[in-house]
Design a protein around this motif. Sequence first.
Motif, PDB file in Angstrom:
ATOM      1  N   THR A 186      -4.384  10.785 -11.599  1.00 20.52           N
ATOM      2  CA  THR A 186      -3.469  11.119 -10.377  1.00 20.52           C
ATOM      3  C   THR A 186      -2.946  12.570 -10.050  1.00 20.52           C
ATOM      4  O   THR A 186      -2.567  12.850  -8.955  1.00 20.52           O
ATOM      5  CB  THR A 186      -2.281  10.215 -10.276  1.00 20.52           C
TER       6      THR A 186
ATOM      7  N   ARG B 255       8.614   2.643  -3.224  1.00 21.73           N
ATOM      8  CA  ARG B 255       7.401   2.814  -3.163  1.00 21.73           C
ATOM      9  C   ARG B 255       6.748   2.985  -4.550  1.00 21.73           C
ATOM     10  O   ARG B 255       7.324   3.722  -5.174  1.00 21.73           O
ATOM     11  CB  ARG B 255       6.819   3.904  -2.206  1.00 21.73           C
ATOM     12  N   ILE B 256       5.571   2.576  -4.726  1.00 25.35           N
ATOM     13  CA  ILE B 256       4.871   2.476  -5.795  1.00 25.35           C
ATOM     14  C   ILE B 256       3.637   3.190  -5.942  1.00 25.35           C
ATOM     15  O   ILE B 256       2.834   3.076  -4.857  1.00 25.35           O
ATOM     16  CB  ILE B 256       4.658   1.126  -6.546  1.00 25.35           C
ATOM     17  N   LEU B 257       3.205   3.894  -6.617  1.00 24.75           N
ATOM     18  CA  LEU B 257       1.889   4.880  -6.647  1.00 24.75           C
ATOM     19  C   LEU B 257       0.855   3.655  -7.272  1.00 24.75           C
ATOM     20  O   LEU B 257       0.868   3.323  -8.408  1.00 24.75           O
ATOM     21  CB  LEU B 257       1.967   5.984  -7.741  1.00 24.75           C
TER      22      LEU B 257
ATOM     23  N   PRO C 201       7.841  10.390  -2.891  1.00 26.35           N
ATOM     24  CA  PRO C 201       6.314  10.403  -2.960  1.00 26.35           C
ATOM     25  C   PRO C 201       5.707  11.663  -3.631  1.00 26.35           C
ATOM     26  O   PRO C 201       5.991  12.739  -2.738  1.00 26.35           O
ATOM     27  CB  PRO C 201       5.776  10.034  -1.714  1.00 26.35           C
TER      28      PRO C 201
ATOM     29  N   PHE D 270       7.749   4.866  -9.276  1.00 29.21           N
ATOM     30  CA  PHE D 270       8.585   4.409  -8.022  1.00 29.21           C
ATOM     31  C   PHE D 270       9.697   5.274  -7.466  1.00 29.21           C
ATOM     32  O   PHE D 270      10.181   6.168  -8.270  1.00 29.21           O
ATOM     33  CB  PHE D 270       8.936   2.960  -8.248  1.00 29.21           C
ATOM     34  N   THR D 271       9.319   5.312  -6.527  1.00 28.64           N
ATOM     35  CA  THR D 271      10.552   6.108  -5.564  1.00 28.64           C
ATOM     36  C   THR D 271      11.872   5.416  -5.269  1.00 28.64           C
ATOM     37  O   THR D 271      11.725   3.939  -5.524  1.00 28.64           O
ATOM     38  CB  THR D 271       9.953   6.452  -4.156  1.00 28.64           C
TER      39      THR D 271
ATOM     40  N   THR E  80      -0.812  13.825  -4.827  1.00 32.65           N
ATOM     41  CA  THR E  80      -1.591  13.330  -6.162  1.00 32.65           C
ATOM     42  C   THR E  80      -2.892  13.949  -5.807  1.00 32.65           C
ATOM     43  O   THR E  80      -3.313  14.531  -4.771  1.00 32.65           O
ATOM     44  CB  THR E  80      -1.722  11.630  -5.804  1.00 32.65           C
TER      45      THR E  80
ATOM     46  N   ARG F  33      10.865   6.742 -12.471  1.00 32.86           N
ATOM     47  CA  ARG F  33      11.328   6.758 -11.108  1.00 32.86           C
ATOM     48  C   ARG F  33      10.964   8.279 -10.904  1.00 32.86           C
ATOM     49  O   ARG F  33      10.863   9.357 -11.734  1.00 32.86           O
ATOM     50  CB  ARG F  33      12.840   6.819 -11.409  1.00 32.86           C
TER      51      ARG F  33
ATOM     52  N   GLN G 174      -3.426   2.770  -7.338  1.00 30.50           N
ATOM     53  CA  GLN G 174      -4.802   3.427  -7.446  1.00 30.50           C
ATOM     54  C   GLN G 174      -5.677   2.500  -6.962  1.00 30.50           C
ATOM     55  O   GLN G 174      -5.767   1.381  -7.557  1.00 30.50           O
ATOM     56  CB  GLN G 174      -5.110   3.666  -8.907  1.00 30.50           C
TER      57      GLN G 174
ATOM     58  N   TRP H 253       0.998   5.747  -1.996  1.00 32.99           N
ATOM     59  CA  TRP H 253       2.505   5.181  -2.271  1.00 32.99           C
ATOM     60  C   TRP H 253       2.832   3.917  -1.480  1.00 32.99           C
ATOM     61  O   TRP H 253       2.804   4.002  -0.348  1.00 32.99           O
ATOM     62  CB  TRP H 253       3.481   6.287  -1.979  1.00 32.99           C
TER      63      TRP H 253
END
Length: 176
Positions: A75, A34-36, A119, A29-30, A122, A115, A38, A133
């Motif tokens: 990723t 924001r979360i990566l 972003p 997460f940023t 990837t 963390r 898939q 993201w």
Amino acid sequence: MLHDGNGWSAGPDGARLWGRFGAAGLLAFTPDGRILMQHRAEWTSCPLTWGLPGGARDSHESAEDAALREAEEETGVRAGQVRVLHAEITAGPHPADPERPELAGDWTYTTVFARVPGPLPTDPNAESLALAWVPAEEVPQLDLLPAFRGSWPRVRAVLRRLLAGGGDPGAPGPRG
């Protein structure tokens, strides 16, 4: 031994879950939340759903090591690019099933929270249709992997604490 975790374990209600020694995923997460995520390929378990990059743990791996290895494979995000803050079992344990002795038991899924500064670029492998993201508030709008959907309220609560700088209850020390 590398990849000795590949295989099925017993899950609830006759389900089979991937990972003889459990599974783990990386919630990268940023600072702005924001979360990566898939988007899973058609040939994977629970295809065409969104979830965290992750997979089966090998016998010698911690959940953190498995999540970082799987994230790099799926990723291109490397362990040195993230700072692991917390790991929490978010599904299981599911006991062995005496009716299916060929399946391992005691399966768990561990979400590893890490963390990143922002972003990261990837490079999806064949297990991913896409990587994105996604703002945390938009995650529930995605067609989520069912187990991830079920764990989302708990995962979201931990993420909120980490974003607020609220500490890391019971987690191992920071890494990376």
